[in-house]
Design an enzyme around this catalytic site. Sequence first.
Site, PDB file in Angstrom:
ATOM      1  N   ALA A 253     -20.375   2.752  10.096  1.00 21.67           N
ATOM      2  CA  ALA A 253     -21.703   2.887   9.656  1.00 21.67           C
ATOM      3  C   ALA A 253     -22.611   1.576   9.832  1.00 21.67           C
ATOM      4  O   ALA A 253     -23.505   1.600  10.537  1.00 21.67           O
ATOM      5  CB  ALA A 253     -21.840   3.157   8.062  1.00 21.67           C
TER       6      ALA A 253
ATOM      7  N   ARG B 247     -33.031  -1.800  19.731  1.00 22.77           N
ATOM      8  CA  ARG B 247     -34.416  -1.776  19.582  1.00 22.77           C
ATOM      9  C   ARG B 247     -35.122  -2.867  19.460  1.00 22.77           C
ATOM     10  O   ARG B 247     -36.376  -3.026  20.102  1.00 22.77           O
ATOM     11  CB  ARG B 247     -34.826  -0.675  18.508  1.00 22.77           C
TER      12      ARG B 247
ATOM     13  N   GLU C 172     -14.307  -1.528  18.158  1.00 21.82           N
ATOM     14  CA  GLU C 172     -13.872  -0.510  17.064  1.00 21.82           C
ATOM     15  C   GLU C 172     -12.363  -0.220  17.485  1.00 21.82           C
ATOM     16  O   GLU C 172     -11.878   0.162  18.322  1.00 21.82           O
ATOM     17  CB  GLU C 172     -14.564   0.557  17.224  1.00 21.82           C
TER      18      GLU C 172
ATOM     19  N   CYS D  66     -18.480   9.520   4.275  1.00 26.90           N
ATOM     20  CA  CYS D  66     -18.778  10.167   2.912  1.00 26.90           C
ATOM     21  C   CYS D  66     -18.399  11.706   3.202  1.00 26.90           C
ATOM     22  O   CYS D  66     -18.499  12.356   2.255  1.00 26.90           O
ATOM     23  CB  CYS D  66     -20.311   9.977   2.690  1.00 26.90           C
TER      24      CYS D  66
ATOM     25  N   ARG E 110     -27.981   4.063  24.475  1.00 24.71           N
ATOM     26  CA  ARG E 110     -28.517   2.893  23.980  1.00 24.71           C
ATOM     27  C   ARG E 110     -27.951   1.597  24.974  1.00 24.71           C
ATOM     28  O   ARG E 110     -27.924   0.648  24.283  1.00 24.71           O
ATOM     29  CB  ARG E 110     -28.196   2.990  22.596  1.00 24.71           C
TER      30      ARG E 110
ATOM     31  N   ASP F 156     -19.210  -2.611   4.461  1.00 27.21           N
ATOM     32  CA  ASP F 156     -18.133  -2.849   3.062  1.00 27.21           C
ATOM     33  C   ASP F 156     -17.288  -4.165   3.117  1.00 27.21           C
ATOM     34  O   ASP F 156     -16.669  -4.271   2.320  1.00 27.21           O
ATOM     35  CB  ASP F 156     -17.228  -1.519   3.410  1.00 27.21           C
TER      36      ASP F 156
ATOM     37  N   ASN G 174     -25.531   1.131   6.088  1.00 34.16           N
ATOM     38  CA  ASN G 174     -26.385   1.485   7.088  1.00 34.16           C
ATOM     39  C   ASN G 174     -27.519   0.553   7.027  1.00 34.16           C
ATOM     40  O   ASN G 174     -27.911   0.043   8.026  1.00 34.16           O
ATOM     41  CB  ASN G 174     -26.986   2.812   6.794  1.00 34.16           C
TER      42      ASN G 174
ATOM     43  N   TRP H 248     -41.138  17.913 -19.145  1.00 34.70           N
ATOM     44  CA  TRP H 248     -40.491  16.663 -19.715  1.00 34.70           C
ATOM     45  C   TRP H 248     -39.331  16.401 -18.900  1.00 34.70           C
ATOM     46  O   TRP H 248     -38.294  16.880 -19.250  1.00 34.70           O
ATOM     47  CB  TRP H 248     -40.412  16.202 -21.067  1.00 34.70           C
TER      48      TRP H 248
END
Lengths: 443, 443
Positions: B13, B24, B35, B45, B72, B278, B300, B429
């Site tokens: 993430a 960008r 990785e 998740c 990218r 994390d 993120n 309410w």
Amino acid sequence: MNRSELLVIGGVAAGMSAASRARRADPRLSITVLEKSRDVSYSACGLPWLAAGKLAARDLVVHDADFFRQKREIDVRTGVEAREIELGRRLVRGVETETGREQTFHFDRLVIATGARVAWPTIERLPHMFSANTLASVGALDVCIRQTNARQAVVLGGGYIGLETADALRTRGLSVTVLQRAERILRPFDDEITSRVEHTMTARGISLRKGSAAVAVNDSEVVSDAGRHPAQLVVVATGMRPDTDLAETASLTLGPTGAIAVDDRMRTSEPSIFAAGDCAESRHLVTGRAVWLPLGTTANKQGRVAGENAAGLSGHARFPGVAGTMVTEICGLECARTGLSEREAEAFSLRTRSVGIEQYTHASYLGAGKVFAKLTAERGSGRLLGAQMAGPGAGKRIDVAATAITARMTVEELSQLDLSYHPAVAPVWEALLVAAHEIMKQV
Amino acid sequence: MNRSELLVIGGVAAGMSAASRARRADPRLSITVLEKSRDVSYSACGLPWLAAGKLAARDLVVHDADFFRQKREIDVRTGVEAREIELGRRLVRGVETETGREQTFHFDRLVIATGARVAWPTIERLPHMFSANTLASVGALDVCIRQTNARQAVVLGGGYIGLETADALRTRGLSVTVLQRAERILRPFDDEITSRVEHTMTARGISLRKGSAAVAVNDSEVVSDAGRHPAQLVVVATGMRPDTDLAETASLTLGPTGAIAVDDRMRTSEPSIFAAGDCAESRHLVTGRAVWLPLGTTANKQGRVAGENAAGLSGHARFPGVAGTMVTEICGLECARTGLSEREAEAFSLRTRSVGIEQYTHASYLGAGKVFAKLTAERGSGRLLGAQMAGPGAGKRIDVAATAITARMTVEELSQLDLSYHPAVAPVWEALLVAAHEIMKQV
């Protein structure tokens, strides 16, 4: 020692909230509520479910008059219409609606919660025409459908009440045409939302005629400037007006919106008279100006404040204003808004930027749908002015924007909020956050 | 002119957010991601749905490595584990996990996003034991269930990962026992919530043993201090620790939580090295203190900020902190929290008041269920410190409290918010408003 007398005019949302709150604030107070209809404390927002034949009228009644009489020692008089306030003698004159018999009621403090009424068009009233805003009227509409087997309905008015009622009649199997005088429906929303609503409505078979008003109605049809529309049933939802007749008998000040002017304690221009609900104005939290936004939740909140302050000689409860939050659901499309729409902001000569984006409601791998979100911000300052959403969860999702607007956040601050994420509940980037990131590039 | 080199360690993430955002911000930058596993950019998740057999591993992959390489221009190297940062020469030394071959990577700026790892208990690792926090591990668990026809599972750990995984295995027809070393489950929540979760879990047939830890595991059972629990499958969810091994090779400062210390631009103690996700700390918006709350949405957001700042020589993106918002759903019960729990607030020696109430999720006449809401406020000031909810819509409903906490609202200000109301969506309410009114009587 005499008990102080609190008189409340109107027994729906604002009136019964005021009476109940006053009772909690002062157990000794004498409290009387006058309600011209037979019904108190019902959910007007639930009337479309009655129009749809999915609920009985009694299901919408939160508490009946006996509940208030017995559990809260509130003397509820239904079928009594207040006609005149005699300020000098601190009297309200009313009539029993069935007998026409006059009655007078003394008050030390008065809460006016007379609500709003339909701005009926200049056409004849016939027995098969019903307004969509009272339990009695929608109850009669329901009976009409059951007894006459009406198959075609025309709804006059393309506001949220008209459209929710049109949708209700559709689900009941009626063929429905909506005539909307203006060129746009759902005025509180911008075109990105209304175009989605129009698409959804017409896809479900509702016929929508914009720029078209009824000029005559007879037993079997509505005649509009666009043609003839067969109808055994006509719903009149041509807009609401604050019911200020009673207030005007005491020369209470009306505000620029035409509703009763109040301060943040819900006091009118006469210190012992309070007003709450659809007959009263609110302050808009974005513009600081008076607005008239007749909504059930506002009525309940204003009633609570009016009741607390009316009960005490010096109540301190305050109603800070409204953010302009509202939700409607039409043909399954949930639409929500808060703050100012782009149109409204521009009408205030604010320099704005707006963006609209679509984002998943939760994880796409769990088959999530998408929700549309539009943000409007002030150029330069980046202050969040308004948000509009359409799609699943729009109603509860808009609350974040309502809270951010109340806190006067910028779109950058909005973009950084630590909102909930869980694959079954929300996406990593909630729609409002995606929109905030987008708009930051422009403001 | 040489292109600047950005190296990102970790491709889930935070790492992939950082790399994407950097791209960008600077189209010319050279960006490499290392990785250690074979998987990048997947939804950790969503792993419970893989454990439940409802999704394939590939469904959880947002974008694969080829997407990042081609769309990218990010040089993603999977199967490469970074082992050491050589700060003077601006090198990271790594090894190919399959071959053991060494590789070195130069960087101008570095983003560490090494994540967290399971705090494995001091028991043997056997082939039928799986952690619940990586795609590879839960994918292997899924294969194990399909191939061995395991019928009984023991989950070690009663945090949200353990409980969501236990629920997933239950829905798959396994008989599940959860062993939780502590006397409480779901530490971020107070007892009013955890008791509801326990009730729901046990009603669905999950066996929960609190105050009970595994002392040994063999092929057919888990032995705990409470007895023997037959299990052909063991899930190890005994808590997570920030993975700081790599950061420590460069002597980066760790914070009081044990995670990597960062400023609000996600810079570590070494100005050219950023950390996110994390493995890094956050600032808590209520206490102002460093906290370690490893959650996907925070990863993120931090990754985005780290990437933007690492891309520019002087990035201005800021991560202001976390409100402590989280959601979990266990056996159909949605539980959400934000801010401080009552226990946490008391651990900070704050003088608190808390109330818990139940309120309908929408109009009761439409058959609404109820949602529980607990608020914790500071005595005297009335400042909102935290909120917890359990029931339908808890996740999105808690966002209002997260926003209010970020804006440092009092419970009185919370009580006055103009939140959405519609019979099908919300009650007049909203639960948080009812709780705010209740707590105002006490603070």
